[in-house]
Design a protein around this motif. Structure first.
Motif, PDB file in Angstrom:
ATOM      1  N   ASP A   1      41.896   9.518 -20.768  1.00 53.93           N
ATOM      2  CA  ASP A   1      40.572   9.210 -20.832  1.00 53.93           C
ATOM      3  C   ASP A   1      39.983  10.128 -22.193  1.00 53.93           C
ATOM      4  OD1 ASP A   1      40.590  11.573 -19.449  1.00 53.93           O
ATOM      5  OD2 ASP A   1      38.697  11.545 -18.695  1.00 53.93           O
ATOM      6  N   LEU A   2      40.516  11.209 -22.255  1.00 57.57           N
ATOM      7  CA  LEU A   2      40.199  12.033 -23.537  1.00 57.57           C
ATOM      8  C   LEU A   2      40.609  11.360 -24.884  1.00 57.57           C
ATOM      9  CD1 LEU A   2      40.780  15.739 -22.114  1.00 57.57           C
ATOM     10  CD2 LEU A   2      38.532  14.562 -22.483  1.00 57.57           C
ATOM     11  N   SER A   3      41.800  10.723 -24.758  1.00 58.51           N
ATOM     12  CA  SER A   3      42.433  10.145 -26.121  1.00 58.51           C
ATOM     13  C   SER A   3      41.510   8.912 -26.178  1.00 58.51           C
ATOM     14  CB  SER A   3      43.759   9.675 -25.724  1.00 58.51           C
ATOM     15  OG  SER A   3      44.659  10.681 -25.715  1.00 58.51           O
ATOM     16  N   ALA A   4      40.947   8.192 -25.065  1.00 56.52           N
ATOM     17  CA  ALA A   4      40.185   7.038 -25.135  1.00 56.52           C
ATOM     18  C   ALA A   4      38.912   7.379 -25.825  1.00 56.52           C
ATOM     19  CB  ALA A   4      39.906   6.332 -23.855  1.00 56.52           C
ATOM     20  N   MET A   5      38.358   8.401 -25.686  1.00 56.47           N
ATOM     21  CA  MET A   5      37.119   9.016 -26.368  1.00 56.47           C
ATOM     22  C   MET A   5      37.237   9.325 -27.730  1.00 56.47           C
ATOM     23  SD  MET A   5      35.616  11.378 -23.395  1.00 56.47           S
ATOM     24  CE  MET A   5      34.192  12.143 -24.074  1.00 56.47           C
TER      25      MET A   5
END
Length: 299
Positions: free
Chosen positions: A46-50
Protein backbone atom coordinates in the motif's frame (compact mmCIF):
# COMPACT_ATOMS: atom_id res chain seq x y z
CA UNK A 1 20.35 28.69 -0.19
CA UNK A 2 17.47 26.61 1.10
CA UNK A 3 16.62 23.74 -1.27
CA UNK A 4 13.25 23.81 -3.00
CA UNK A 5 10.57 21.49 -1.66
CA UNK A 6 10.76 19.13 -4.63
CA UNK A 7 14.47 18.55 -4.05
CA UNK A 8 13.87 17.41 -0.49
CA UNK A 9 13.80 13.65 0.05
CA UNK A 10 11.67 12.81 3.07
CA UNK A 11 12.47 9.52 4.79
CA UNK A 12 10.00 8.10 7.32
CA UNK A 13 11.06 5.45 9.80
CA UNK A 14 8.21 3.46 11.32
CA UNK A 15 6.21 3.89 8.14
CA UNK A 16 3.64 1.19 8.92
CA UNK A 17 2.54 2.63 12.27
CA UNK A 18 -0.41 4.96 12.77
CA UNK A 19 1.82 8.01 13.04
CA UNK A 20 4.13 7.08 10.16
CA UNK A 21 1.28 6.32 7.76
CA UNK A 22 -0.44 9.60 8.58
CA UNK A 23 2.80 11.52 8.03
CA UNK A 24 3.30 9.84 4.67
CA UNK A 25 -0.30 10.60 3.71
CA UNK A 26 0.23 14.29 4.44
CA UNK A 27 3.51 14.42 2.54
CA UNK A 28 2.14 12.60 -0.49
CA UNK A 29 -0.96 14.81 -0.61
CA UNK A 30 1.45 17.67 -1.17
CA UNK A 31 3.33 15.74 -3.84
CA UNK A 32 6.49 15.38 -1.75
CA UNK A 33 8.87 12.47 -2.48
CA UNK A 34 8.86 9.94 0.35
CA UNK A 35 11.02 6.95 1.16
CA UNK A 36 9.20 4.66 3.57
CA UNK A 37 11.30 2.38 5.77
CA UNK A 38 9.56 -0.86 6.75
CA UNK A 39 10.68 -3.94 8.68
CA UNK A 40 9.47 -6.45 6.12
CA UNK A 41 8.25 -6.54 2.49
CA UNK A 42 4.78 -7.76 3.45
CA UNK A 43 3.82 -4.24 4.57
CA UNK A 44 5.10 -2.48 1.47
CA UNK A 45 2.32 -2.80 -1.11
CA UNK A 46 0.00 0.00 0.00
CA UNK A 47 2.94 2.33 0.59
CA UNK A 48 4.18 1.66 -2.92
CA UNK A 49 0.68 2.37 -4.22
CA UNK A 50 0.88 5.77 -2.49
CA UNK A 51 3.98 6.55 -4.55
CA UNK A 52 6.61 5.84 -1.88
CA UNK A 53 10.06 4.48 -2.47
CA UNK A 54 9.92 1.56 -0.01
CA UNK A 55 13.06 0.21 1.67
CA UNK A 56 13.27 -2.75 4.06
CA UNK A 57 15.47 -2.28 7.12
CA UNK A 58 15.21 -3.83 10.57
CA UNK A 59 15.77 -1.38 13.42
CA UNK A 60 18.58 -3.57 14.73
CA UNK A 61 20.41 -3.72 11.38
CA UNK A 62 22.52 -0.58 11.43
CA UNK A 63 23.98 -1.13 7.96
CA UNK A 64 20.60 -1.59 6.29
CA UNK A 65 19.11 1.32 8.24
CA UNK A 66 21.94 3.61 7.22
CA UNK A 67 21.64 2.59 3.58
CA UNK A 68 17.88 3.26 3.64
CA UNK A 69 18.57 6.84 4.74
CA UNK A 70 21.12 7.54 2.00
CA UNK A 71 20.36 10.78 0.16
CA UNK A 72 17.75 11.92 2.69
CA UNK A 73 17.48 15.61 3.45
CA UNK A 74 14.76 15.25 6.09
CA UNK A 75 14.14 12.16 8.25
CA UNK A 76 11.30 11.37 10.63
CA UNK A 77 12.16 8.85 13.32
CA UNK A 78 10.30 7.06 16.06
CA UNK A 79 11.83 4.80 18.70
CA UNK A 80 10.14 1.38 18.69
CA UNK A 81 8.96 0.20 22.07
CA UNK A 82 10.09 -3.21 23.30
CA UNK A 83 7.01 -4.33 25.21
CA UNK A 84 8.16 -7.93 25.68
CA UNK A 85 11.88 -7.39 26.20
CA UNK A 86 13.53 -8.80 29.31
CA UNK A 87 15.32 -5.46 29.71
CA UNK A 88 13.10 -3.01 27.86
CA UNK A 89 15.08 0.13 28.74
CA UNK A 90 18.36 -1.37 27.50
CA UNK A 91 16.82 -2.65 24.28
CA UNK A 92 15.28 0.72 23.47
CA UNK A 93 18.57 2.49 24.19
CA UNK A 94 20.26 0.10 21.78
CA UNK A 95 17.66 0.94 19.13
CA UNK A 96 18.25 4.65 19.70
CA UNK A 97 21.99 4.13 19.30
CA UNK A 98 21.46 2.33 15.98
CA UNK A 99 19.16 5.07 14.67
CA UNK A 100 21.43 7.92 15.72
CA UNK A 101 24.48 6.20 14.22
CA UNK A 102 22.63 5.77 10.90
CA UNK A 103 21.67 9.45 10.93
CA UNK A 104 25.22 10.48 11.77
CA UNK A 105 26.57 8.54 8.79
CA UNK A 106 24.11 10.20 6.41
CA UNK A 107 23.92 13.71 7.91
CA UNK A 108 20.42 14.79 6.75
CA UNK A 109 19.87 18.53 7.13
CA UNK A 110 16.86 18.03 9.41
CA UNK A 111 15.44 15.37 11.70
CA UNK A 112 11.97 15.21 13.22
CA UNK A 113 11.68 12.85 16.19
CA UNK A 114 8.38 11.66 17.61
CA UNK A 115 8.92 12.17 21.34
CA UNK A 116 6.76 12.25 24.44
CA UNK A 117 5.21 14.66 26.91
CA UNK A 118 7.59 14.83 29.86
CA UNK A 119 10.70 14.12 27.77
CA UNK A 120 12.39 17.20 29.25
CA UNK A 121 12.58 15.44 32.64
CA UNK A 122 15.81 13.58 33.40
CA UNK A 123 14.61 11.12 36.07
CA UNK A 124 11.73 9.14 37.57
CA UNK A 125 9.44 9.09 34.52
CA UNK A 126 9.60 5.42 33.55
CA UNK A 127 9.13 4.81 29.84
CA UNK A 128 9.19 8.55 29.16
CA UNK A 129 12.84 8.62 30.20
CA UNK A 130 13.60 6.75 26.97
CA UNK A 131 12.45 9.79 25.03
CA UNK A 132 14.61 12.08 27.16
CA UNK A 133 17.53 9.88 26.15
CA UNK A 134 16.46 9.98 22.49
CA UNK A 135 16.37 13.78 22.48
CA UNK A 136 19.73 13.99 24.26
CA UNK A 137 21.41 11.70 21.73
CA UNK A 138 19.93 13.50 18.74
CA UNK A 139 21.27 16.82 20.01
CA UNK A 140 24.76 15.52 19.23
CA UNK A 141 23.97 15.53 15.50
CA UNK A 142 24.74 18.46 13.17
CA UNK A 143 21.11 18.77 12.03
CA UNK A 144 18.13 21.02 12.59
CA UNK A 145 16.03 19.08 15.10
CA UNK A 146 12.30 19.07 15.73
CA UNK A 147 11.04 17.20 18.77
CA UNK A 148 7.34 16.51 18.34
CA UNK A 149 6.27 15.52 21.84
CA UNK A 150 3.07 13.53 21.71
CA UNK A 151 0.51 13.28 24.48
CA UNK A 152 -0.92 9.86 25.39
CA UNK A 153 -2.69 8.28 22.41
CA UNK A 154 -6.48 8.00 22.53
CA UNK A 155 -6.25 4.70 20.65
CA UNK A 156 -4.64 3.09 23.71
CA UNK A 157 -8.11 2.77 25.22
CA UNK A 158 -8.79 -0.03 22.73
CA UNK A 159 -6.99 -2.37 25.15
CA UNK A 160 -9.65 -1.80 27.82
CA UNK A 161 -12.87 -0.73 26.16
CA UNK A 162 -14.05 -4.20 25.16
CA UNK A 163 -13.78 -5.48 28.71
CA UNK A 164 -15.37 -2.29 30.06
CA UNK A 165 -18.38 -2.78 27.80
CA UNK A 166 -18.75 -6.34 29.12
CA UNK A 167 -18.34 -5.53 32.82
CA UNK A 168 -19.49 -1.93 33.09
CA UNK A 169 -16.18 -0.97 34.74
CA UNK A 170 -13.26 0.91 33.14
CA UNK A 171 -10.10 0.41 35.24
CA UNK A 172 -7.47 3.11 35.12
CA UNK A 173 -3.90 3.83 36.10
CA UNK A 174 -4.75 7.53 35.97
CA UNK A 175 -5.48 8.70 39.53
CA UNK A 176 -7.87 10.28 40.28
CA UNK A 177 -10.29 9.40 37.51
CA UNK A 178 -11.57 12.99 37.55
CA UNK A 179 -8.15 14.43 36.62
CA UNK A 180 -7.90 16.01 33.17
CA UNK A 181 -4.90 14.89 31.14
CA UNK A 182 -3.57 15.57 27.62
CA UNK A 183 -4.33 12.97 24.98
CA UNK A 184 -4.30 12.89 21.18
CA UNK A 185 -5.25 10.65 18.30
CA UNK A 186 -2.09 9.02 16.91
CA UNK A 187 -2.88 9.79 13.23
CA UNK A 188 -3.26 13.47 14.16
CA UNK A 189 0.33 13.38 15.43
CA UNK A 190 1.38 12.09 12.02
CA UNK A 191 -0.48 14.85 10.22
CA UNK A 192 1.15 17.49 12.43
CA UNK A 193 4.53 15.89 11.76
CA UNK A 194 3.92 16.04 8.03
CA UNK A 195 3.03 19.71 8.23
CA UNK A 196 6.18 20.43 10.22
CA UNK A 197 8.36 18.52 7.75
CA UNK A 198 6.88 20.41 4.82
CA UNK A 199 7.37 23.77 6.52
CA UNK A 200 11.09 23.04 6.95
CA UNK A 201 13.09 23.24 10.18
CA UNK A 202 14.55 26.66 10.85
CA UNK A 203 15.89 26.57 14.41
CA UNK A 204 18.66 24.27 15.68
CA UNK A 205 16.12 22.71 18.06
CA UNK A 206 12.35 23.17 17.91
CA UNK A 207 9.96 21.66 20.45
CA UNK A 208 6.31 21.12 19.56
CA UNK A 209 3.70 19.52 21.82
CA UNK A 210 0.84 17.62 20.20
CA UNK A 211 -2.47 17.01 21.96
CA UNK A 212 -6.12 16.77 21.06
CA UNK A 213 -8.74 19.51 20.83
CA UNK A 214 -9.60 19.07 24.53
CA UNK A 215 -8.24 17.45 27.67
CA UNK A 216 -10.25 14.60 29.16
CA UNK A 217 -10.54 12.57 32.35
CA UNK A 218 -11.04 8.83 32.68
CA UNK A 219 -14.58 9.62 33.76
CA UNK A 220 -15.03 11.34 30.38
CA UNK A 221 -13.75 8.20 28.65
CA UNK A 222 -16.11 5.93 30.62
CA UNK A 223 -19.14 8.19 30.11
CA UNK A 224 -18.52 8.62 26.38
CA UNK A 225 -17.95 4.91 25.79
CA UNK A 226 -21.12 4.15 27.74
CA UNK A 227 -23.15 6.59 25.63
CA UNK A 228 -21.82 4.96 22.46
CA UNK A 229 -22.74 1.41 23.48
CA UNK A 230 -25.90 2.23 25.43
CA UNK A 231 -24.88 1.12 28.90
CA UNK A 232 -23.46 2.71 32.02
CA UNK A 233 -19.69 2.36 32.39
CA UNK A 234 -18.01 3.45 35.61
CA UNK A 235 -14.41 4.66 35.80
CA UNK A 236 -12.47 3.04 38.61
CA UNK A 237 -8.93 3.64 39.88
CA UNK A 238 -6.86 0.47 39.81
CA UNK A 239 -5.02 -0.14 43.07
CA UNK A 240 -1.28 0.58 42.69
CA UNK A 241 -0.20 -2.96 43.78
CA UNK A 242 -2.35 -4.37 40.97
CA UNK A 243 -0.77 -2.33 38.17
CA UNK A 244 2.19 -4.50 37.22
CA UNK A 245 0.35 -7.87 37.43
CA UNK A 246 -2.43 -6.43 35.26
CA UNK A 247 0.05 -5.04 32.70
CA UNK A 248 1.87 -8.36 32.53
CA UNK A 249 -1.42 -10.21 32.00
CA UNK A 250 -2.04 -7.77 29.16
CA UNK A 251 1.08 -8.97 27.36
CA UNK A 252 3.87 -6.72 28.64
CA UNK A 253 7.13 -8.04 30.00
CA UNK A 254 7.76 -7.37 33.69
CA UNK A 255 10.52 -4.97 32.69
CA UNK A 256 8.29 -2.92 30.41
CA UNK A 257 5.43 -3.02 32.91
CA UNK A 258 7.72 -1.47 35.55
CA UNK A 259 8.51 1.39 33.16
CA UNK A 260 4.83 1.99 32.40
CA UNK A 261 3.94 1.97 36.10
CA UNK A 262 6.69 4.50 36.87
CA UNK A 263 5.39 6.73 34.08
CA UNK A 264 1.89 6.74 35.57
CA UNK A 265 3.32 7.50 39.00
CA UNK A 266 4.85 10.61 37.42
CA UNK A 267 1.62 11.34 35.51
CA UNK A 268 -0.48 11.19 38.66
CA UNK A 269 1.58 13.83 40.43
CA UNK A 270 1.38 16.15 37.41
CA UNK A 271 4.90 15.75 36.03
CA UNK A 272 4.00 14.43 32.54
CA UNK A 273 2.84 17.51 30.70
CA UNK A 274 3.97 20.36 28.48
CA UNK A 275 7.45 21.63 29.31
CA UNK A 276 6.74 24.98 31.03
CA UNK A 277 7.51 27.99 28.86
CA UNK A 278 9.01 25.92 26.04
CA UNK A 279 7.72 25.27 22.54
CA UNK A 280 4.30 25.48 20.96
CA UNK A 281 1.20 23.32 21.31
CA UNK A 282 -0.43 21.94 18.16
CA UNK A 283 -3.91 20.52 18.60
CA UNK A 284 -5.20 17.63 16.55
CA UNK A 285 -8.74 17.75 15.19
CA UNK A 286 -9.95 14.30 16.24
CA UNK A 287 -12.11 14.18 19.36
CA UNK A 288 -12.16 11.46 21.98
CA UNK A 289 -15.72 10.56 20.94
CA UNK A 290 -14.62 9.91 17.35
CA UNK A 291 -11.84 7.59 18.45
CA UNK A 292 -14.03 5.73 20.96
CA UNK A 293 -16.77 5.37 18.34
CA UNK A 294 -14.28 3.59 16.09
CA UNK A 295 -13.09 1.38 18.96
CA UNK A 296 -16.57 0.38 20.12
CA UNK A 297 -17.58 -0.57 16.57
CA UNK A 298 -14.81 -3.16 16.44
CA UNK A 299 -14.74 -4.32 20.09
Amino acid sequence: MKPSRMRVMFVVLGATGKIGRATIGELRRQGAPVRAIVRGPNSADDLSAMGCDVRVADIHDGEALGESMRGATAVQIICPTSIRADDAAAEMRNSIRTIVDALDRNRPSSVLAISDYGAHLASDTGITLTFHHLESELKKLPAALTFLRSAEHMENWSRLIGRAVETGVLPSLHHPVTKLFPTVSAPDVGVIAGELLLSGARAPVSIIHAEGPDRYSVEDVARTAGELVGRKITAREMSRPDWIPALVRGGLSASYAELVAAMYDAHNVGRIDVEPGVGDIRQGRTSLREVLASITKTS
